[in-house]
Scaffold this active site. Sequence first.
Site, PDB file in Angstrom:
ATOM      1  CB  SER A   1       3.453   1.745   1.654  1.00  0.00           C
ATOM      2  OG  SER A   1       3.460   2.910   2.430  1.00  0.00           O
TER       3      SER A   1
ATOM      4  CG  HIS B   1       2.355   0.633   6.701  1.00  0.00           C
ATOM      5  ND1 HIS B   1       2.634   1.974   6.825  1.00  0.00           N
ATOM      6  CD2 HIS B   1       2.992   0.222   5.581  1.00  0.00           C
ATOM      7  CE1 HIS B   1       3.415   2.355   5.826  1.00  0.00           C
ATOM      8  NE2 HIS B   1       3.641   1.311   5.055  1.00  0.00           N
TER       9      HIS B   1
END
Length: 229
Positions: free
Chosen positions: A117, A140
């Site tokens: 992330s 993501h």
Amino acid sequence: MDYTNEFENEEQPCEPQPETLFPNGSITTVGNGICIHSMVIGGQIEGHFSASPQCKSTKYEQCIPSIVAVEENDDIHGLLLLINTIGGDIEAGLAIAELIAGMKKPTVSLVLGGGHSIGVPLAVSAKKSFIVPSATMTLHPVRLNGLVIGVPQTFVSLAKMQERIINFIVRNSKADGETVRQLMTATADMTTDIGTVIDGEEAVKYGIIDSVGGLGDAVSELKGMIKKG
């Protein structure tokens, strides 16, 4: 016979100086005249709200002053960033990454277990990045938890924030924006979410990380950068 003071006047072997270990796990070491500060980015990156007491966390209010101190301290020659994070607060993580990217001193990052992330911008923020073969990185879209009020406006805000993250990754790595966007929005790789999990070799193939390597490689690279000035 008293042996208490038998060796009192003999020359004792030189003991190595103790290293400076900080409460957050960071450490400053000196070897062959080169002083390196190693900073750990581990667990969940904590932002404006405290993480759960059960979570390992990295607090931005501890990292930011440490980075400033490293940049300002003439006795410290370089920064080694050791990353093993699940991600966390976007603004806090990006703030730390921007500080590292803006440093004049040599910086090297090493992704260990994971750089997921917001850990991706942190990994690329150093002037040279490494990843161990077994490590993984998750890319993501920006996400929110909890109640969302003003859905269209929120989506616009999230899209802008995601572009800032993509632009940072592109500026500080060899990856191109389209590749990063495709990895973030892939639907076949993750079973319960949108995004992509990549390993060390793939991270280098996509241009996100510079090289596959371990601690010795990262330290050697950093010392070489320091010696070159």
